[in-house]
Enzyme design. Sequence first.
Site, PDB file in Angstrom:
ATOM      1  N   GLU B  60       0.816  -1.223   0.000  1.00 18.70           N
ATOM      2  CA  GLU B  60       0.000   0.000   0.000  1.00 18.70           C
ATOM      3  C   GLU B  60       0.842   1.263   0.000  1.00 18.70           C
ATOM      4  O   GLU B  60       0.486   2.247  -0.657  1.00 18.70           O
ATOM      5  CB  GLU B  60      -0.962   0.010   1.182  1.00 18.70           C
ATOM      6  CG  GLU B  60      -2.152  -0.928   1.039  1.00 18.70           C
ATOM      7  CD  GLU B  60      -1.794  -2.381   1.235  1.00 18.70           C
ATOM      8  OE1 GLU B  60      -0.685  -2.675   1.726  1.00 18.70           O
ATOM      9  OE2 GLU B  60      -2.630  -3.248   0.885  1.00 18.70           O
ATOM     10  N   HIS B 127     -11.832  -5.428   8.457  1.00 18.56           N
ATOM     11  CA  HIS B 127     -12.493  -5.284   7.156  1.00 18.56           C
ATOM     12  C   HIS B 127     -13.759  -4.454   7.291  1.00 18.56           C
ATOM     13  O   HIS B 127     -14.717  -4.642   6.556  1.00 18.56           O
ATOM     14  CB  HIS B 127     -12.814  -6.653   6.556  1.00 18.56           C
ATOM     15  CG  HIS B 127     -11.604  -7.431   6.140  1.00 18.56           C
ATOM     16  ND1 HIS B 127     -10.803  -8.068   7.035  1.00 18.56           N
ATOM     17  CD2 HIS B 127     -11.052  -7.637   4.923  1.00 18.56           C
ATOM     18  CE1 HIS B 127      -9.808  -8.668   6.392  1.00 18.56           C
ATOM     19  NE2 HIS B 127      -9.936  -8.423   5.102  1.00 18.56           N
TER      20      HIS B 127
HETATM   21  C1  TPP Z   1      -1.528  -5.104   4.098  1.00 17.80           C
HETATM   22  C2  TPP Z   1      -2.604  -5.892   3.428  1.00 17.80           C
HETATM   23  N1  TPP Z   1      -3.000  -5.563   2.169  1.00 17.80           N
HETATM   24  C3  TPP Z   1      -3.983  -6.240   1.546  1.00 17.80           C
HETATM   25  C4  TPP Z   1      -4.628  -7.293   2.167  1.00 17.80           C
HETATM   26  C5  TPP Z   1      -5.773  -8.048   1.464  1.00 17.80           C
HETATM   27  N2  TPP Z   1      -5.404  -9.453   1.223  1.00 17.80           N
HETATM   28  C6  TPP Z   1      -5.761 -10.439   2.081  1.00 17.80           C
HETATM   29  S1  TPP Z   1      -5.103 -11.933   1.646  1.00 17.80           S
HETATM   30  C7  TPP Z   1      -4.372 -11.265   0.270  1.00 17.80           C
HETATM   31  C8  TPP Z   1      -3.540 -12.140  -0.618  1.00 17.80           C
HETATM   32  C9  TPP Z   1      -2.443 -12.802   0.183  1.00 17.80           C
HETATM   33  O1  TPP Z   1      -1.636 -13.582  -0.660  1.00 17.80           O
HETATM   34  P1  TPP Z   1      -0.447 -14.424  -0.049  1.00 17.80           P
HETATM   35  O2  TPP Z   1       0.381 -13.561   0.841  1.00 17.80           O
HETATM   36  O3  TPP Z   1       0.281 -15.083  -1.174  1.00 17.80           O
HETATM   37  O4  TPP Z   1      -1.143 -15.487   0.890  1.00 17.80           O
HETATM   38  P2  TPP Z   1      -2.120 -16.693   0.421  1.00 17.80           P
HETATM   39  O5  TPP Z   1      -3.516 -16.135   0.464  1.00 17.80           O
HETATM   40  O6  TPP Z   1      -1.697 -17.102  -0.971  1.00 17.80           O
HETATM   41  O7  TPP Z   1      -1.905 -17.772   1.411  1.00 17.80           O
HETATM   42  C10 TPP Z   1      -4.616  -9.885   0.172  1.00 17.80           C
HETATM   43  C11 TPP Z   1      -4.117  -8.996  -0.896  1.00 17.80           C
HETATM   44  C12 TPP Z   1      -4.206  -7.604   3.489  1.00 17.80           C
HETATM   45  N3  TPP Z   1      -4.797  -8.578   4.189  1.00 17.80           N
HETATM   46  N4  TPP Z   1      -3.208  -6.897   4.080  1.00 17.80           N
END
Ligand code: TPP
Lengths: 325, 325, 366, 366
Positions: B60, B127
Amino acid sequence: MAEITFVEAIREALTEEMERDANVFCLGEDIGRYGGAFKATDGLLDRFGEARVIDAPISEAAIVGAAAGAAHYGMRPVCEMQFIDFISCAYDMLTNYVATARYRAMLPCPIVVRGPSGGYVRGGPFHSQNPEAAFLHTPGLKIAYPSTAEDAKGMLKAAIRDDDPVLFFEHKYLYRRIKGTMPAGDHVVPLGKARVAREGRDLSIITYAATVWKSLEAAEELERTDGLSVEVIDLRSLLPLDDEAIVATVKKTSRVLVVHEDTVTGGIAGEITARINQQCFEWLDAPVRRVGAHDVPLPYAPPLEDFVLPQTSDIVRASRWLAAY
Amino acid sequence: MAEITFVEAIREALTEEMERDANVFCLGEDIGRYGGAFKATDGLLDRFGEARVIDAPISEAAIVGAAAGAAHYGMRPVCEMQFIDFISCAYDMLTNYVATARYRAMLPCPIVVRGPSGGYVRGGPFHSQNPEAAFLHTPGLKIAYPSTAEDAKGMLKAAIRDDDPVLFFEHKYLYRRIKGTMPAGDHVVPLGKARVAREGRDLSIITYAATVWKSLEAAEELERTDGLSVEVIDLRSLLPLDDEAIVATVKKTSRVLVVHEDTVTGGIAGEITARINQQCFEWLDAPVRRVGAHDVPLPYAPPLEDFVLPQTSDIVRASRWLAAY
Amino acid sequence: MAVSTTSRDAAPPAGLSRVQLIELYRWMRLTRTLEERLVALYRQTKVVGGLFRSLGQEACAVGSAFALERRDVLSPLIRNLGSMLVKGAEPLEILRQYMAKGNSPTRGRELNIHFGDVVDRNFVGQISHLGDMVPVMAGVTLTFKIRGEPRVGLVYVGDGATSTGAFHEGINFAAVQRCPLVVVVENNGYAYSTPTSRQTAADRLVDKAAGYGIPGVRADGNDVLEVYRVTRAAVENARAGRGVTLLELMTYRRKGHAEHDSQSYVPPGEIETWAATNDPVDRYIAQLTGEFGVAPAELAAIDDEIRTTVDSATDEAESAPPCDGPDALRGVYADPAEMPILWYRGDVASAVPDHERPAGWGTHDG
Amino acid sequence: MAVSTTSRDAAPPAGLSRVQLIELYRWMRLTRTLEERLVALYRQTKVVGGLFRSLGQEACAVGSAFALERRDVLSPLIRNLGSMLVKGAEPLEILRQYMAKGNSPTRGRELNIHFGDVVDRNFVGQISHLGDMVPVMAGVTLTFKIRGEPRVGLVYVGDGATSTGAFHEGINFAAVQRCPLVVVVENNGYAYSTPTSRQTAADRLVDKAAGYGIPGVRADGNDVLEVYRVTRAAVENARAGRGVTLLELMTYRRKGHAEHDSQSYVPPGEIETWAATNDPVDRYIAQLTGEFGVAPAELAAIDDEIRTTVDSATDEAESAPPCDGPDALRGVYADPAEMPILWYRGDVASAVPDHERPAGWGTHDG
Ligand SMILES: Cc1ncc(C[n+]2csc(CCOP(=O)(O)OP(=O)(O)O)c2C)c(N)n1
Ligand SMILES: Cc1ncc(C[n+]2csc(CCOP(=O)(O)OP(=O)(O)O)c2C)c(N)n1
Ligand SMILES: [Mg+2]
Ligand SMILES: [Mg+2]
């Protein structure tokens, strides 16, 4: 006992608490060998060693996050922000992780995040900030902002012993200008309690931090020149706010000026005005008025900074307006 | 013209502005092929291509910082926070870099940071947030928080064309529940202007976002059950605040309830109360009172969330108190 | 700081007894069965909020957590249901939490598997903001270093979370302080809809290790014994005072980011191929029944037993009472223990007198 | 992504004319002379706020900035006075800014060298918060990529700033987007009082490059031609669409963090050794008068000329008017152009009538 400065009082509090409780340790940038940008931690490294006085990388989010993790496991970390302006880099960690820890996951999180704040020092937009209002709507945090050396010491000791996370603001303008004589023994000043800095009958000034001193100056001048009896309330703690003290002074004088160094818009004066409306509207003989900084980033050139920030003469003029109302 | 939902109105605004101005582009997480967590950018990738609809890493601070850099060189970036709760990770970049850019270095910084905000959706503490108050004491930013589909479209278009950085909050509870018919042509709603959502004589409710709808519900009930004529002001813009509209309604009804979804302590209602004290204290026949969320992080279980957040019945009860005062 | 890549066909890890080999299977199966049950409850709208699956990633979660002792601290993410079970989380807790029950671990404050226990079982309640747990675990393990306790921490991040500033600050801090921490990057190919190729320009996330001056190991995340072996080695390093290790576990997210996600962004066939050729449970069953000579019947018995456990946990969870509204005001602070209820919730009429000014003018004609 | 280390005794860079070789000397000398003048003014308390030196680092600043064209964008930090001069900043601007004059580039809003010009000379006004300029420059260069303009960006970070989340997020973002950006880590051994060894556990900051999937080059930061050569190569890479390069320039901060800093934390002799054996200006003079056969008199003439320039700039700056208070309210927003002055600054008496309620009760007996 001899007088010591505000910043020496901070150092005394840290030293005494580290002596008292082996779980207390300090974490921050350049706080070890160098003793901190304002020497608040000077000498702590030699006294307590590298394990308890930790020079951190330039990583405010990690400093605060690491403190939280340590606190979960029984430590009592005290983090220094080299300038409080950099607390913005830990904003997510503080408001989302730290503030909610106990509520969302029953995690104890007794940390203190302290650092030099405030203007009147030609520091410019990034070394003069007053970020307290940005944390006011974050349940789970406590906010302390003392104005005297005695409170600086007593409240920092209380903050370190507090079981909740505390943001502790130290106004750098006061660091060396303000001196005090520390009460003997274990001097602890409870959080959440305001202080009557000056008794008065005609008008109340509710304020905190550096503007406490400007308000006291104004009060004296108003007494001399206008024969006005002005009461000055030093809030000391901003979260929780001491509603009792606020209501008491309003009911006493019925005229209230709220003064702070932060910008008028969005500053804490709004919250205080609302609480007064809520709790003692009928006692008001005049609108609650605010004196604060103009709504601009704080410029560094002396004529500009002086123009933007509230000065003693502003408090005097605003008080006359209220008294005449 | 046919009715469209709030989120479709957002998409229309983005599409029209990207058509109108080649410098407008979108930046955010999962906004391309996926079309965004709430599908606000659905279809934009196919229409405008990868150069103007950019899927960013989970960063972000980099998203907002990159937008600022692009804006310095003539672009009009629109950043999406997947949930507005994550804007906290860009807090430093927004308050220190973006907000001060023009003032400290004559840097143009016309960016929009938009995203889904707010509760009533069982989203839990991370959220469901309403972070607007945290940016209120940051001169240099503008804050928009529309409640209708028409304003969502018109104000987003205004925000994209605005030469200053704008934080644009989109209440996710309204995304699909609220529909509107878009005026024909280039529908732009100016920032900084409130809206009279309902005319009334006896009492004013000043509010914004989702609680506009709850206030309207309450107003109808109060009319039916108590014969009260309640005026509802939808602020729409929070920075700058529309003082004229606020003063006008206070002078009209002399009784004011400020309602928002954010916590009472530190919420924007405090600022509004202070401005009313300042500008039309004499017109008040009762204290300005606040209705907001209880001072706790927002829990996710339905009975808890419903208890913590302000409900229509709360607005009704608080209004009766004010009317009886 | 050498980065080694280990291959699947490494010998089974030393020191794992037959009982432990079976345990690994039990945890993976329990994870999968419990998640399948949650899907059923989700479809019946008994789950409040989203449902996050770890289908196809069970070996990462279980194999890594299995390398920890009870005194060690684990920091799970939404794909780490298996890790939490290994660390002592009960299916009943998970079900209550997902169903927002009044006796759920967080009393309805938080959702899905966002809860922890730092008193006994030692896993930390995560927050949604990605990356933030890394600095927190740096602090947990810094504490063990300061106190000279032989305890270790393990924190998970996804491929996407490696892009966050918090991940960078936290792992760098821990590396400089030589904290006893293992950082596991679970590379499942996607961050929500974003493929890893749009998250970083690096071919391998493990290549970040050198920049922090720590060893990095990449391993097959769908080989539970391999995961155990590399994690165990990193844990021993940490316990021996040799600091942080970065592990990259290669796996694949076969379900959407959450149940609602249609995965339209996934190339056709990709999911099917992984399911058919590289399922961690299937692979381990083959290994157990082959290499280790475990009778299929023994595994079938475990499956039944697990189904029974999950059935009764489900019944008990469903019968649990919902949350109680006013409880929402408790536990924000240690002191005060409870936040005040707002004025308009009480008997508002009574509020008026409080506002009368005794010795003054009143405006109650208003 | 190979990381190459280049050695000092590389051949002088191709394409540098004698005139350009002299120019490099001129910029380094101007930087040093101007800073010495600022020290004098600081001692006379004519400088408002702190004074930051780049003594011993002039080659990093000058050599790298010299590799850019006017259309390219530079993002300097407090040690990059030399870079700004090369990019077109005037000594007069620097002096006015340090002395908080009304006609300083920021009209007194910001201090030291915190100012920029994105219209003509193309350098961006920095903020104090370390790391933040990296994402910003990712966006500047993303713009050039989107528009297909053959322009490049260069951003500096210190060894300390590499620990910030903003640095990580920004360089990773730029790397994934293949932005035409050069990231220069000026490793001067210290971050305020903190040695690089406490900032990272990595031996070389350039080792971070691999984790971002970009090339990394480490070079002798006190060899101005070497600095020019490696930067020039990275700039050409960026302009050719090959994305981001990370450069680590090895140098040494001979003065304190700012003038007030006593450097008590520096091991005895360290500063003296660098001053005696590895001063970038001395080294370049030796090279010019030796290798390139430039007459010492020619350099002396340049020194005199620079002194004259700085003298007259100082006189002009000192005679400039101070800032005008009310100007502080201008330029926060494009619209409104000016913020309102607060009520208590006006004739407060007049405020009372405004508050009278025409058709109501008053409380002016209060
Ligand atoms: C700082 C932040 N930005 C955006 C999000 C929204 N978000 C939740 S899970 C996710 C994807 C996470 O991907 P990854 O780190 O690869 O974990 P996975 O879901 O694949 O286990 C996002 C963008 C968040 N939780 N925290
Ligand atoms: C985010 C942030 N934290 C702390 C500071 C305070 N600070 C200013 S300069 C400095 C040291 C910077 O060291 P380095 O990055 O190596 O740059 P150098 O001064 O050596 O050129 C620090 C800690 C800051 N400006 N920003
Ligand atoms: Mg992933
Ligand atoms: Mg440095």
